[in-house]
Design a protein around this motif. Structure first.
Motif, PDB file in Angstrom:
ATOM      1  N   GLU A   9      37.443 103.817 -33.648  1.00  4.64           N
ATOM      2  CA  GLU A   9      37.210 104.074 -32.230  1.00  4.64           C
ATOM      3  C   GLU A   9      38.191 105.135 -31.781  1.00  4.64           C
ATOM      4  OE1 GLU A   9      36.244 100.832 -29.698  1.00  4.64           O
ATOM      5  OE2 GLU A   9      37.116 101.705 -27.706  1.00  4.64           O
ATOM      6  N   TYR A  10      37.982 105.877 -30.640  1.00  2.61           N
ATOM      7  CA  TYR A  10      38.927 106.778 -30.020  1.00  2.61           C
ATOM      8  C   TYR A  10      38.695 107.290 -28.907  1.00  2.61           C
ATOM      9  CZ  TYR A  10      36.773 110.421 -32.965  1.00  2.61           C
ATOM     10  OH  TYR A  10      35.770 111.482 -33.840  1.00  2.61           O
ATOM     11  N   ASP A  11      39.593 107.614 -28.150  1.00  3.20           N
ATOM     12  CA  ASP A  11      39.555 108.330 -26.881  1.00  3.20           C
ATOM     13  C   ASP A  11      39.881 109.697 -26.992  1.00  3.20           C
ATOM     14  OD1 ASP A  11      40.086 109.638 -24.460  1.00  3.20           O
ATOM     15  OD2 ASP A  11      41.428 108.144 -23.685  1.00  3.20           O
ATOM     16  N   HIS A  14      42.954 113.674 -25.702  1.00  4.30           N
ATOM     17  CA  HIS A  14      44.114 114.327 -25.780  1.00  4.30           C
ATOM     18  C   HIS A  14      44.320 114.871 -27.374  1.00  4.30           C
ATOM     19  CE1 HIS A  14      45.681 112.590 -22.149  1.00  4.30           C
ATOM     20  NE2 HIS A  14      45.567 111.657 -22.490  1.00  4.30           N
ATOM     21  N   HIS A  56      34.570 111.522 -27.439  1.00  3.76           N
ATOM     22  CA  HIS A  56      34.943 109.806 -28.010  1.00  3.76           C
ATOM     23  C   HIS A  56      34.307 109.557 -28.951  1.00  3.76           C
ATOM     24  CE1 HIS A  56      37.106 110.571 -24.044  1.00  3.76           C
ATOM     25  NE2 HIS A  56      35.874 110.610 -23.418  1.00  3.76           N
ATOM     26  N   ASP A  86      45.517 105.378 -28.416  1.00  6.39           N
ATOM     27  CA  ASP A  86      44.353 106.071 -28.340  1.00  6.39           C
ATOM     28  C   ASP A  86      43.304 106.182 -29.588  1.00  6.39           C
ATOM     29  OD1 ASP A  86      45.613 108.179 -29.313  1.00  6.39           O
ATOM     30  OD2 ASP A  86      45.321 109.563 -27.542  1.00  6.39           O
ATOM     31  N   ILE A  87      43.680 105.471 -30.764  1.00  8.40           N
ATOM     32  CA  ILE A  87      42.808 105.557 -32.035  1.00  8.40           C
ATOM     33  C   ILE A  87      43.005 104.104 -32.765  1.00  8.40           C
ATOM     34  CG2 ILE A  87      42.135 106.618 -34.409  1.00  8.40           C
ATOM     35  CD1 ILE A  87      43.718 109.099 -33.455  1.00  8.40           C
ATOM     36  N   SER A  88      41.865 103.499 -32.701  1.00  8.13           N
ATOM     37  CA  SER A  88      41.871 102.080 -33.428  1.00  8.13           C
ATOM     38  C   SER A  88      40.950 102.049 -34.644  1.00  8.13           C
ATOM     39  CB  SER A  88      41.537 101.344 -32.376  1.00  8.13           C
ATOM     40  OG  SER A  88      41.312  99.825 -32.954  1.00  8.13           O
ATOM     41  N   ALA A  89      41.436 101.534 -35.638  1.00 11.34           N
ATOM     42  CA  ALA A  89      40.589 101.053 -36.695  1.00 11.34           C
ATOM     43  C   ALA A  89      39.820  99.804 -36.768  1.00 11.34           C
ATOM     44  CB  ALA A  89      41.453 101.076 -38.204  1.00 11.34           C
ATOM     45  N   LEU A  90      38.427  99.798 -36.672  1.00 10.51           N
ATOM     46  CA  LEU A  90      37.754  98.677 -36.415  1.00 10.51           C
ATOM     47  C   LEU A  90      37.364  97.799 -37.513  1.00 10.51           C
ATOM     48  CD1 LEU A  90      35.269  99.958 -33.752  1.00 10.51           C
ATOM     49  CD2 LEU A  90      37.390  99.248 -33.538  1.00 10.51           C
ATOM     50  N   LEU A 124      36.120 106.688 -14.310  1.00  9.93           N
ATOM     51  CA  LEU A 124      35.646 107.329 -15.322  1.00  9.93           C
ATOM     52  C   LEU A 124      35.706 108.584 -15.614  1.00  9.93           C
ATOM     53  CD1 LEU A 124      31.946 105.723 -14.642  1.00  9.93           C
ATOM     54  CD2 LEU A 124      33.246 105.215 -16.486  1.00  9.93           C
ATOM     55  N   ARG A 125      37.149 109.161 -14.953  1.00  4.37           N
ATOM     56  CA  ARG A 125      37.353 110.549 -15.384  1.00  4.37           C
ATOM     57  C   ARG A 125      37.655 110.442 -16.821  1.00  4.37           C
ATOM     58  NH1 ARG A 125      41.903 108.149 -13.542  1.00  4.37           N
ATOM     59  NH2 ARG A 125      43.983 108.961 -14.249  1.00  4.37           N
ATOM     60  N   ARG A 127      35.523 110.336 -18.969  1.00  4.79           N
ATOM     61  CA  ARG A 127      34.706 109.495 -19.830  1.00  4.79           C
ATOM     62  C   ARG A 127      33.182 109.704 -19.331  1.00  4.79           C
ATOM     63  NH1 ARG A 127      39.046 108.147 -21.314  1.00  4.79           N
ATOM     64  NH2 ARG A 127      39.984 106.002 -21.449  1.00  4.79           N
ATOM     65  N   TYR A 238      29.761 110.439 -26.843  1.00  3.56           N
ATOM     66  CA  TYR A 238      30.480 109.215 -27.552  1.00  3.56           C
ATOM     67  C   TYR A 238      29.455 109.332 -28.790  1.00  3.56           C
ATOM     68  CZ  TYR A 238      32.204 107.565 -23.503  1.00  3.56           C
ATOM     69  OH  TYR A 238      32.954 107.644 -21.978  1.00  3.56           O
TER      70      TYR A 238
ATOM     71  N   GLU B   9      37.566 104.016  -4.376  1.00  3.02           N
ATOM     72  CA  GLU B   9      37.745 103.327  -5.777  1.00  3.02           C
ATOM     73  C   GLU B   9      38.930 104.020  -6.304  1.00  3.02           C
ATOM     74  OE1 GLU B   9      34.220 103.952  -8.277  1.00  3.02           O
ATOM     75  OE2 GLU B   9      35.318 104.503  -9.840  1.00  3.02           O
ATOM     76  N   ARG B 117      38.172  90.843 -29.110  1.00  4.67           N
ATOM     77  CA  ARG B 117      37.450  91.373 -30.279  1.00  4.67           C
ATOM     78  C   ARG B 117      38.662  91.670 -31.398  1.00  4.67           C
ATOM     79  NH1 ARG B 117      35.766  97.772 -30.025  1.00  4.67           N
ATOM     80  NH2 ARG B 117      37.754  98.439 -30.165  1.00  4.67           N
ATOM     81  N   GLU B 119      40.099  94.002 -32.971  1.00  3.08           N
ATOM     82  CA  GLU B 119      40.924  95.212 -33.021  1.00  3.08           C
ATOM     83  C   GLU B 119      41.033  95.777 -31.442  1.00  3.08           C
ATOM     84  OE1 GLU B 119      42.610  95.571 -35.596  1.00  3.08           O
ATOM     85  OE2 GLU B 119      41.338  94.096 -36.954  1.00  3.08           O
ATOM     86  N   ARG B 120      42.082  96.600 -31.116  1.00  2.00           N
ATOM     87  CA  ARG B 120      42.303  97.078 -29.772  1.00  2.00           C
ATOM     88  C   ARG B 120      41.176  98.058 -29.608  1.00  2.00           C
ATOM     89  NH1 ARG B 120      46.759  99.709 -32.610  1.00  2.00           N
ATOM     90  NH2 ARG B 120      46.275 101.703 -32.909  1.00  2.00           N
ATOM     91  N   PRO B 122      40.543 101.497 -27.834  1.00  2.00           N
ATOM     92  CA  PRO B 122      41.392 102.901 -27.113  1.00  2.00           C
ATOM     93  C   PRO B 122      40.615 103.242 -25.996  1.00  2.00           C
ATOM     94  CG  PRO B 122      40.965 103.116 -29.549  1.00  2.00           C
ATOM     95  CD  PRO B 122      40.137 102.030 -29.218  1.00  2.00           C
ATOM     96  N   LEU B 123      39.312 103.086 -25.649  1.00  2.00           N
ATOM     97  CA  LEU B 123      38.624 103.567 -24.344  1.00  2.00           C
ATOM     98  C   LEU B 123      38.935 102.561 -23.180  1.00  2.00           C
ATOM     99  CD1 LEU B 123      35.757 105.089 -26.073  1.00  2.00           C
ATOM    100  CD2 LEU B 123      37.085 106.271 -24.626  1.00  2.00           C
ATOM    101  N   ARG B 125      42.027 100.991 -22.912  1.00  3.49           N
ATOM    102  CA  ARG B 125      43.385 100.519 -22.676  1.00  3.49           C
ATOM    103  C   ARG B 125      43.801 100.854 -21.048  1.00  3.49           C
ATOM    104  NH1 ARG B 125      43.371 105.831 -24.578  1.00  3.49           N
ATOM    105  NH2 ARG B 125      45.039 107.206 -23.898  1.00  3.49           N
ATOM    106  N   ARG B 127      42.355  98.929 -18.775  1.00  6.15           N
ATOM    107  CA  ARG B 127      41.353  98.779 -18.166  1.00  6.15           C
ATOM    108  C   ARG B 127      41.012  97.254 -18.470  1.00  6.15           C
ATOM    109  NH1 ARG B 127      41.843 103.250 -16.514  1.00  6.15           N
ATOM    110  NH2 ARG B 127      40.438 104.908 -16.638  1.00  6.15           N
TER     111      ARG B 127
END
Lengths: 253, 253
Positions: A9-11, A14, A56, A86-90, A124-125, A127, A238, B9, B117, B119-120, B122-123, B125, B127
């Protein structure tokens, strides 16, 4: 050598996209650096989809081969210790040696998030694509319905090359409202370059009354990018899931 | 002079909370600066809830008085032109002169987002509060059910003062699973300082098996902050809505 399948998973905010490039941060390079730090040697990861800058992922899949004798769980723990926030291994699972994240993929689910309300949404900026005037969701749904089935998607491909196969089997092209969001879900066996963003940009023009849903068959038949609408911005997109066996059409998540 | 009610908001990540302080960015000061630039004179805004540093809002309400003769729509447009990307004005409406964002409020809805869950995410964080081990949601629901009704919430108040009225009428205290999220919704006529975060920290200890739901009545009766659990981090909390008339218990959003 052992082959592993990695779900990420990643944002994408950047990063200059998935694919390794000189002098800019990319997801691929960041994951490879984490793997190299663990394996103590350079490793290559292959991604299922080459997401663009700003896109994403909730379930990007990548594969790598290594002779470092760590268990699936050890790889997962070590990866998340080395990857940035901002990156996660699931998950990390061992797979057959002929597994290839891109070539073995049978289907991918992408979602595009449109925010449709009069004022911007700070939470949601980066996003969702914010569109302030009301969109005609039913017209957009009608247009999306024309996209299912096995078809030539040339009109939605950016910068095609001569060798490209423009045929994709779109099993799902559905829009649903979720609060102020319009979630557009697309499931296909394969996608062309910037195909989802080109489709969404076109659907938005339908929702704005600039195009008619009835024009979609002609637009597809034109097989020319100029026939379709603008490309939607990357930050609403996404990569949700990649499937490796024939599965029933998924429910959107 | 005209009185306006403003709905806001914001992403609280980069602010030291709502209330104006020296030398740190706050939501109140940022909104007042935007209003001053439009009105060409210093204006004061009163917020319905003083959100802590890092807390988000989907529907914070603030009021201000001005003799600058702009329409509701002009104020809204001008405010969003002057506010930074992480704060948005959702509406501006003229109200009676005796309207006061804090004292006139009849009820507030807060939500707290827990991500549960392995694992963390990223989307999410900044939040949601990420908790990696499985929580016992049903035990947490049982504990939350003890919180409804008109009660003394002293055990969930940080740094009380002698004058504080510890009685709150909690009309809703409900948890629901939404994918990997556990959304905790609390609707009450008023809230004490850090009350939602103290409640959520305690519910999480129930979910982790460190406390029993059956202890909740005793915990409330203790009327001592030490009886409850730790304070949950700010970044999972959202001020969702403020109501100004007696309304039926809302559906969680």
């Amino acid at each position: 050598m052992t082959t592993f399948k990695l779900v990420l998973e990643y944002d994408g905010t950047h990063y200059a996209g998935w694919q390794r490039q000189l002098n800019v941060p990319t997801i691929q390079e960041t994951v490879e650096s984490a793997l190299a730090a663990i394996a103590q040697t350079r490793l290559t990861v292959v991604g299922a989809g080459r997401t663009d800058a700003g896109v994403h992922a909730l379930g990007q899949v990548a594969s790598f081969r290594t002779d470092r004798g760590l268990s699936e769980r050890e790889w997962l723990r070590a990866l998340n210790a080395h990857l940035p926030a901002d990156i996660s291994a699931l998950s990390v699972v061992q797979v057959a040696d002929d597994f290839h994240a891109r070539y073995s993929a049978k289907g991918k689910l992408y979602e595009y998030h449109l925010l449709n309300r009069p004022e911007r949404a700070p939470l949601l900026r980066e996003r969702a694509w914010m569109l302030y005037k009301p969109l005609d969701l039913y017209a957009m749904m009608d247009a999306a319905a024309c996209l299912t089935g096995r078809q030539d998607f040339s009109s939605f491909e950016t910068a095609p090359t001569e060798n490209d196969n423009p045929q994709c089997h779109m099993q799902q092209a559905e829009l649903r409202r979720q609060g102020d969001l319009i979630v557009c879900a697309f499931y296909a066996d394969r996608f062309l370059k910037q195909m989802v963003r080109s489709i969404v940009g076109t659907l938005v023009e339908v929702g704005q009354g600039k195009r008619s849903a009835a024009d979609m068959p002609r637009l597809l038949a034109a097989r020319a990018r100029a026939a379709a609408g603008r490309t939607a911005p990357a930050h609403g997109l996404y990569l949700v899931r990649v499937d490796y066996q024939d599965t029933p059409i998924p429910n959107p998540t």
